[in-house]
Design a protein around this motif. Structure first.
Motif, PDB file in Angstrom:
ATOM      1  N   UNK A 138     -18.664 -21.776  17.837  1.00  0.00           N
ATOM      2  CA  UNK A 138     -17.599 -22.574  17.233  1.00  0.00           C
ATOM      3  C   UNK A 138     -17.957 -24.069  17.242  1.00  0.00           C
ATOM      4  N   UNK A 139     -19.191 -24.352  16.843  1.00  0.00           N
ATOM      5  CA  UNK A 139     -19.672 -25.742  16.812  1.00  0.00           C
ATOM      6  C   UNK A 139     -20.251 -26.055  15.434  1.00  0.00           C
ATOM      7  N   UNK A 140     -20.407 -27.358  15.149  1.00  0.00           N
ATOM      8  CA  UNK A 140     -21.222 -27.789  14.021  1.00  0.00           C
ATOM      9  C   UNK A 140     -22.643 -27.919  14.550  1.00  0.00           C
ATOM     10  N   UNK A 141     -23.585 -27.322  13.851  1.00  0.00           N
ATOM     11  CA  UNK A 141     -24.964 -27.363  14.343  1.00  0.00           C
ATOM     12  C   UNK A 141     -25.849 -28.134  13.362  1.00  0.00           C
ATOM     13  N   UNK A 142     -26.382 -29.273  13.836  1.00  0.00           N
ATOM     14  CA  UNK A 142     -27.351 -30.037  13.033  1.00  0.00           C
ATOM     15  C   UNK A 142     -28.686 -29.328  13.175  1.00  0.00           C
ATOM     16  N   UNK A 143     -29.338 -29.033  12.051  1.00  0.00           N
ATOM     17  CA  UNK A 143     -30.591 -28.282  12.150  1.00  0.00           C
ATOM     18  C   UNK A 143     -31.535 -28.570  10.989  1.00  0.00           C
ATOM     19  N   UNK A 144     -32.597 -29.320  11.248  1.00  0.00           N
ATOM     20  CA  UNK A 144     -33.686 -29.385  10.275  1.00  0.00           C
ATOM     21  C   UNK A 144     -34.586 -28.169  10.487  1.00  0.00           C
ATOM     22  N   UNK A 145     -35.626 -28.041   9.686  1.00  0.00           N
ATOM     23  CA  UNK A 145     -36.558 -26.928   9.888  1.00  0.00           C
ATOM     24  C   UNK A 145     -37.214 -27.049  11.267  1.00  0.00           C
ATOM     25  N   UNK A 146     -37.464 -25.891  11.894  1.00  0.00           N
ATOM     26  CA  UNK A 146     -37.922 -25.869  13.294  1.00  0.00           C
ATOM     27  C   UNK A 146     -39.450 -25.925  13.409  1.00  0.00           C
ATOM     28  N   UNK A 147     -40.040 -26.919  12.759  1.00  0.00           N
ATOM     29  CA  UNK A 147     -41.493 -27.117  12.812  1.00  0.00           C
ATOM     30  C   UNK A 147     -41.773 -28.535  13.311  1.00  0.00           C
ATOM     31  N   UNK A 148     -43.011 -28.773  13.746  1.00  0.00           N
ATOM     32  CA  UNK A 148     -43.430 -30.158  13.991  1.00  0.00           C
ATOM     33  C   UNK A 148     -43.451 -30.858  12.647  1.00  0.00           C
ATOM     34  N   UNK A 149     -43.075 -32.122  12.618  1.00  0.00           N
ATOM     35  CA  UNK A 149     -43.051 -32.879  11.360  1.00  0.00           C
ATOM     36  C   UNK A 149     -44.404 -32.789  10.658  1.00  0.00           C
ATOM     37  N   UNK A 150     -44.368 -32.526   9.359  1.00  0.00           N
ATOM     38  CA  UNK A 150     -45.619 -32.466   8.590  1.00  0.00           C
ATOM     39  C   UNK A 150     -46.244 -31.085   8.529  1.00  0.00           C
ATOM     40  N   UNK A 151     -45.781 -30.153   9.352  1.00  0.00           N
ATOM     41  CA  UNK A 151     -46.314 -28.772   9.319  1.00  0.00           C
ATOM     42  C   UNK A 151     -45.438 -27.943   8.372  1.00  0.00           C
ATOM     43  N   UNK A 152     -45.968 -26.814   7.858  1.00  0.00           N
ATOM     44  CA  UNK A 152     -45.132 -25.968   7.005  1.00  0.00           C
ATOM     45  C   UNK A 152     -43.907 -25.469   7.775  1.00  0.00           C
ATOM     46  N   UNK A 153     -42.785 -25.328   7.086  1.00  0.00           N
ATOM     47  CA  UNK A 153     -41.575 -24.825   7.748  1.00  0.00           C
ATOM     48  C   UNK A 153     -41.809 -23.410   8.270  1.00  0.00           C
ATOM     49  N   UNK A 154     -41.157 -23.065   9.395  1.00  0.00           N
ATOM     50  CA  UNK A 154     -41.395 -21.754  10.010  1.00  0.00           C
ATOM     51  C   UNK A 154     -40.548 -20.643   9.376  1.00  0.00           C
ATOM     52  N   UNK A 155     -41.179 -19.542   9.069  1.00  0.00           N
ATOM     53  CA  UNK A 155     -40.444 -18.390   8.544  1.00  0.00           C
ATOM     54  C   UNK A 155     -40.450 -17.235   9.544  1.00  0.00           C
ATOM     55  N   UNK A 156     -41.116 -17.430  10.693  1.00  0.00           N
ATOM     56  CA  UNK A 156     -41.129 -16.413  11.750  1.00  0.00           C
ATOM     57  C   UNK A 156     -40.976 -17.118  13.098  1.00  0.00           C
ATOM     58  N   UNK A 157     -40.418 -16.392  14.079  1.00  0.00           N
ATOM     59  CA  UNK A 157     -40.240 -16.983  15.415  1.00  0.00           C
ATOM     60  C   UNK A 157     -41.575 -17.464  15.980  1.00  0.00           C
ATOM     61  N   UNK A 158     -42.651 -16.743  15.683  1.00  0.00           N
ATOM     62  CA  UNK A 158     -43.988 -17.128  16.183  1.00  0.00           C
ATOM     63  C   UNK A 158     -44.389 -18.509  15.665  1.00  0.00           C
ATOM     64  N   UNK A 159     -44.001 -18.825  14.433  1.00  0.00           N
ATOM     65  CA  UNK A 159     -44.321 -20.158  13.885  1.00  0.00           C
ATOM     66  C   UNK A 159     -43.597 -21.242  14.684  1.00  0.00           C
ATOM     67  N   UNK A 160     -42.333 -20.958  15.031  1.00  0.00           N
ATOM     68  CA  UNK A 160     -41.548 -21.931  15.817  1.00  0.00           C
ATOM     69  C   UNK A 160     -42.237 -22.165  17.164  1.00  0.00           C
ATOM     70  N   UNK A 161     -42.612 -21.059  17.812  1.00  0.00           N
ATOM     71  CA  UNK A 161     -43.222 -21.177  19.147  1.00  0.00           C
ATOM     72  C   UNK A 161     -44.573 -21.887  19.068  1.00  0.00           C
ATOM     73  N   UNK A 162     -45.336 -21.613  17.994  1.00  0.00           N
ATOM     74  CA  UNK A 162     -46.646 -22.263  17.846  1.00  0.00           C
ATOM     75  C   UNK A 162     -46.482 -23.781  17.800  1.00  0.00           C
ATOM     76  N   UNK A 163     -45.415 -24.266  17.158  1.00  0.00           N
ATOM     77  CA  UNK A 163     -45.215 -25.720  17.020  1.00  0.00           C
ATOM     78  C   UNK A 163     -44.444 -26.321  18.191  1.00  0.00           C
TER      79      UNK A 163
END
Ligand code: AMP
Ligand code: MG
Length: 349
Positions: A138-163
């Motif tokens: 029940x919150x407002x969630x601010x969320x950009x793509x979960x990648x390091x800046x300049x890297x491709x946006x993540x489409x899998x959890x593994x991509x998030x963890x890699x960055x």
């Protein structure tokens, strides 16, 4: 910092426990990555400026590049921004879904979210896991793509963890991201509606609903100029960049296939590790380099693109050569990302 990874299951009770755990992290000003139908987002409590500041730190994101705020439904989103009649219609038609609307902000939205702008970007995501998190917290969630800046946006959890492993508190893993490209951003805060970033909700669809022309993202970017101050601040930064040089070959299909074969043969002869990004129809026509088949249409190719770019990085690609796609419907979003990844290396045949 240890990053907790929790996998969404078919057990609803267990999932609610995961959301409750995530809510606790968010309440304490922590960062939680979660899947949406576009890409994985890196979430923080949107009304907590310190938490939002941590998003910029974790991503290495320039602080003048504002964040999209996610709400559980349109009624809740209206607490953040001034919706005019047209925007209410858009929300009715496209939410929940991959459309972000930029509107005049209300005073409750912190500067840390908007980068000091008088507008805020809002979206109601459709993905069940994103919905679950928004509803249970029940919150407002601010969320950009979960990648390091300049890297491709993540489409899998593994991509998030890699960055971001060790830089964020929690990842909710659920590999059913389906669009694969970030949301359409539509500016409704000025006279003429303008697409600041193309995505899965297309110009054609928005025009059909509004019954008026909408400016395309392409028309907003000047050819050159140092004092470029775009409406979506994120547009001035290089994005979606693989480590290798990417060449984008557009135009006549047969001529493009011929040129790609020539370029790939030259690159391979020079000893360069070479990848070709192609649609299924033509993927079999390439002789040199490693071919990545992106699928049979713009939707499939969009879903595969960022994963393919990450694979090229992992496998040490030195040259990537990509086919162009027709710039209509979903193809506009796909080409927008390919053009950004290619920088100046675009050849029309
Ligand atoms: P990301 O979520 O990483 O795809 O980045 C969010 C994008 O939304 C960036 O390109 C921002 O510049 C853009 N954005 C966020 N808030 C606003 C706003 N108030 N006005 C224009 N663009 C915005
Ligand atoms: Mg991003």
């Amino acid at each position: 910092m240890k990053t907790i990874t929790e996998y969404i299951t078919t057990d609803e009770k267990k999932n609610r426990e995961i959301f409750a755990q995530a809510k606790e992290v968010l309440k304490q000003g922590g960062l939680v990555a979660f899947p949406t139908e576009t890409v994985y987002g890196l979430g923080a409590d949107a009304l907590n400026p310190d938490a939002c500041t941590r998003i910029y730190e974790a991503k290495g994101r320039p602080t003048d590049n504002p964040l999209i705020v996610h709400a559980k439904d349109a009624a809740t989103a209206k607490k953040l921004a001034e919706f005019d009649e047209k925007s209410v219609t858009l929300a009715d038609c496209f939410w929940p879904g991959p459309l972000t609307i930029v509107l005049k902000r209300k005073p409750c939205v912190p500067d840390a979210v908007t980068g000091g702008l008088d507008t805020v970007a809002v979206r109601v995501p459709a993905h069940l896991t994103a919905q679950g998190l928004l509803k249970e917290s029940d919150m407002f969630i601010a969320a950009p793509s979960a990648n390091l800046s300049g890297r491709p946006s993540p489409t899998e959890a593994e991509h998030v963890l890699a960055d971001l492993s060790g830089r964020i508190d929690m990842v909710i893993a659920d590999d059913s991201v389906n669009v694969g490209l970030e949301s359409t951003i539509l500016d409704m805060s000025s006279e003429t509606p303008a697409i600041l970033r193309p995505g899965a909700v297309t110009k054609e669809q928005i025009e059909a609903v509004l019954g008026e022309p909408v400016r395309a993202a392409k028309d907003l970017v000047p050819e050159s100029g140092d004092d470029f101050s775009p409406k979506a601040p994120g547009m001035k930064y290089r994005h979606y960049a693989p480590k290798a040089e990417l060449f984008l070959i557009c135009g006549n299909k047969d001529r493009a296939t011929g040129l790609i074969n020539t370029l790939a043969a030259e690159a391979v002869a020079m000893g360069k590790k070479t990848f070709i990004l192609a649609g299924s129809e033509t993927a079999g026509k390439y002789k040199d380099g490693e071919v990545i088949d992106l699928g049979g249409n713009a939707f499939e190719a969009s879903a595969q693109l960022f994963k393919a770019l990450r694979r090229c990085d992992e496998e040490g690609a030195q040259v990537i050569i990509s086919e162009g796609f027709e710039e209509k419907g979903m193809g506009r979003a796909l080409m927008n990302r390919l053009i950004k990844a290619a920088g100046d290396n675009i050849i029309s045949v």
